[in-house]
Design a protein around this motif. Structure first.
Motif, PDB file in Angstrom:
ATOM      1  N   ARG A  69     -17.740 -71.013  50.705  1.00 58.06           N
ATOM      2  CA  ARG A  69     -18.590 -71.488  49.607  1.00 58.06           C
ATOM      3  C   ARG A  69     -18.720 -72.995  49.695  1.00 58.06           C
ATOM      4  O   ARG A  69     -17.772 -73.693  50.065  1.00 58.06           O
ATOM      5  CB  ARG A  69     -18.000 -71.105  48.241  1.00 58.06           C
ATOM      6  N   ASP A 101     -15.892 -75.764  48.923  1.00 55.71           N
ATOM      7  CA  ASP A 101     -14.537 -75.280  49.179  1.00 55.71           C
ATOM      8  C   ASP A 101     -13.970 -75.792  50.503  1.00 55.71           C
ATOM      9  O   ASP A 101     -12.764 -75.777  50.705  1.00 55.71           O
ATOM     10  CB  ASP A 101     -14.504 -73.751  49.185  1.00 55.71           C
ATOM     11  N   LEU A 156     -16.913 -66.672  58.494  1.00 56.08           N
ATOM     12  CA  LEU A 156     -16.158 -66.340  57.305  1.00 56.08           C
ATOM     13  C   LEU A 156     -17.100 -66.071  56.132  1.00 56.08           C
ATOM     14  O   LEU A 156     -17.819 -66.954  55.673  1.00 56.08           O
ATOM     15  CB  LEU A 156     -15.209 -67.491  56.956  1.00 56.08           C
ATOM     16  N   ASN A 157     -17.117 -64.845  55.623  1.00 58.48           N
ATOM     17  CA  ASN A 157     -18.051 -64.468  54.568  1.00 58.48           C
ATOM     18  C   ASN A 157     -17.709 -65.102  53.225  1.00 58.48           C
ATOM     19  O   ASN A 157     -18.558 -65.179  52.340  1.00 58.48           O
ATOM     20  CB  ASN A 157     -18.080 -62.944  54.417  1.00 58.48           C
ATOM     21  N   SER A 158     -16.472 -65.532  53.073  1.00 62.54           N
ATOM     22  CA  SER A 158     -16.051 -66.075  51.782  1.00 62.54           C
ATOM     23  C   SER A 158     -16.305 -67.575  51.647  1.00 62.54           C
ATOM     24  O   SER A 158     -15.950 -68.181  50.644  1.00 62.54           O
ATOM     25  CB  SER A 158     -14.553 -65.797  51.561  1.00 62.54           C
TER      26      SER A 158
END
Length: 456
Positions: free
Chosen positions: A214, A217, A210-212
């Motif tokens: 962080r 999170d 998953l590139n999102s």
């Protein structure tokens, strides 16, 4: 404070910290710390200034005297270090999340211009012998992109412990023009804030691609299939020297035996058991570190993993000179000598710099105890951080006085070496002989470390 009087000369080991109004923001303060080197300068003293990275003011390395002392040690030519940054907030900051800002606001506000009068006022009088000096602005750069402290506790021996999840800039390949994302979990001790005690790779609990994702999170879980702490793979590479012997043991139905003095997060122990089929015993004197290792770093007790709480040096002597010690401690499951002893112990003396191993380990009776605990074909692999060249030379001399041969692997980070001492002369040179264990070893650690083993 009369700055022109207080700071007119270098006072070895002095540390002074104070706040001043920010020249660019009327409702905020700047924190200034002045550190003088413990070593009295012989020539003209050198002064350097450093801007604390924005958002990291609460980091131990910037917010504590010991941490800032580590920064001073990293620039040995500097006699006085002046740190300037935003005033950090006192109290519990353990859940603060850091994300690297795109720009530093203090630098954008003309730091080099407005800070010059302050830096000159904090400089020793001798710096002005040839006119007004130029004071270099040192930069602090590392690979940290984001971080969050997920746990803190206090150990009896090591003091305060931090566990943090971080994202770092990866040195590996670039994917579609962007650096591959790399997530790690680290253990640090407050008394040695600039030293990462343990580091493992972690992956998101959900979709690892998953590139999102962080930091802060979502949760992460340990990935223990690779060794990311710089010197651990070279320590494992030492096994190539006795790969044929280890292969013979395994073909005869025996698991190779490893003794690890110093456990930390347990990454090395877990790797030896899961990736190379070893039976491992680990010794560490800090119960709280072992608890953290089990809760956050994937260390697990098993039939092939035995953990002993105790002083590593005392334990190896007891093990060598009391024949029934080992079988008693692990209920008879391991009943013969070790094939490898791996040592990861440090001196932890901040004021003399980081060094490894502690001097107590280099005593002849300790090295003889290690030799007695090893099989006839066994090896000792030890992580070395030499504080001085003479420390390293003396280490080599002591090892050669007890063991048959000595080999070295340069970790390549400018700090660590791995020394490998053998009980018996080595018959096969690395690369001259191939077997199933060596093939397996080459598949799980960088081959460059195996090929870089040199005899001393």
């Amino acid at each position: 404070m009369a700055l022109d009087v207080t700071f007119e000369s270098i006072c070895p080991s002095r540390f002074i910290s104070f706040t001043i109004p920010s020249p660019t923001c009327s409702d905020s303060l700047l924190r200034v710390a002045v550190l003088d080197s413990p070593v009295q300068p012989t020539d003209s003293p050198q002064v350097g200034a450093m801007l604390v990275p924005e958002g990291r003011e609460n980091d131990w390395i910037f917010s504590t005297e010991l941490g800032q002392l580590q920064l001073l040690f990293s620039s040995p030519e500097i006699s006085r270090l002046i740190l300037i940054g935003n005033q950090f907030k006192e109290g519990d900051f353990s859940r603060n999340i850091y994300h690297r800002p795109l720009k530093c606001s203090l630098q954008e506000q003309g730091f080099e211009v407005w800070s010059k009068p302050l830096l000159l006022a904090l400089s020793p009088r001798s710096l002005f012998r040839n006119g007004i000096p130029e004071i270099p602005i040192l930069s602090y750069e590392d690979s940290l992109v984001s971080s969050i402290v997920i746990h803190s506790c206090v150990g009896y021996h090591v003091g305060e412990i931090l566990v943090e999840d971080v994202e770092i800039e990866s040195e590996s390949e670039v994917h579609h023009g962007c650096h591959k994302r790399e997530f790690r979990r680290r253990m640090r001790f407050k008394k040695m804030p600039n030293l990462i005690q343990t580091e493992i790779r972690i992956v998101p609990e959900t979709d690892p691609s998953l590139n999102s994702v962080r930091i802060g999170d979502m949760g992460f879980i340990p990935d223990l299939q690779v060794l990311v702490h710089p010197y651990l793979a070279p320590m494992v590479a030492s096994l190539s020297l006795i790969s044929e012997y280890l292969e013979g043991q395994m073909q005869n139905g025996f698991k190779p035996k490893a003794l690890c003095l110093g456990v930390g997060g347990g990454a090395l122990l877990t790797f030896l058991t899961t990736q190379l089929g070893f039976e491992v015993m680990g010794v560490d004197n800090e119960m709280e570190v072992l608890r953290v290792a089990k809760d956050y770093f994937g260390l697990e007790d098993s039939e092939c993993m035995h953990i002993v709480v105790g002083d590593a040096i005392k334990y190896i002597k007891k093990l060598a000179y009391h024949e029934n010690c080992l079988s008693h401690l692990v209920d008879g499951k391991v009943n013969h000598k070790f094939d490898v002893v791996m040592v990861d112990l440090d001196s932890s003396d901040i004021r003399s710099g980081i060094s490894s191993p502690p001097l107590e380990f280099v005593r002849k009776n300790v090295l003889l105890a290690v030799k007695l605990a090893l099989s006839e074909s066994g090896i000792l692999a030890i992580n070395v951080i030499p504080s001085t060249k003479s420390f390293y030379d003396n280490l080599v001399t002591h090892f050669l006085g007890v063991f048959e041969e000595l080999y070295k692997i340069d970790v390549g980070n400018g700090e660590n070496f791995v020394l490998i001492a053998t009980v018996s002369p080595q018959v096969f040179s690395v690369g001259d002989h191939s077997n199933a264990f060596l093939v397996r070893l080459r598949s799980v650690i960088p081959e460059a470390y195996i090929n870089s083993i040199i005899k001393i």
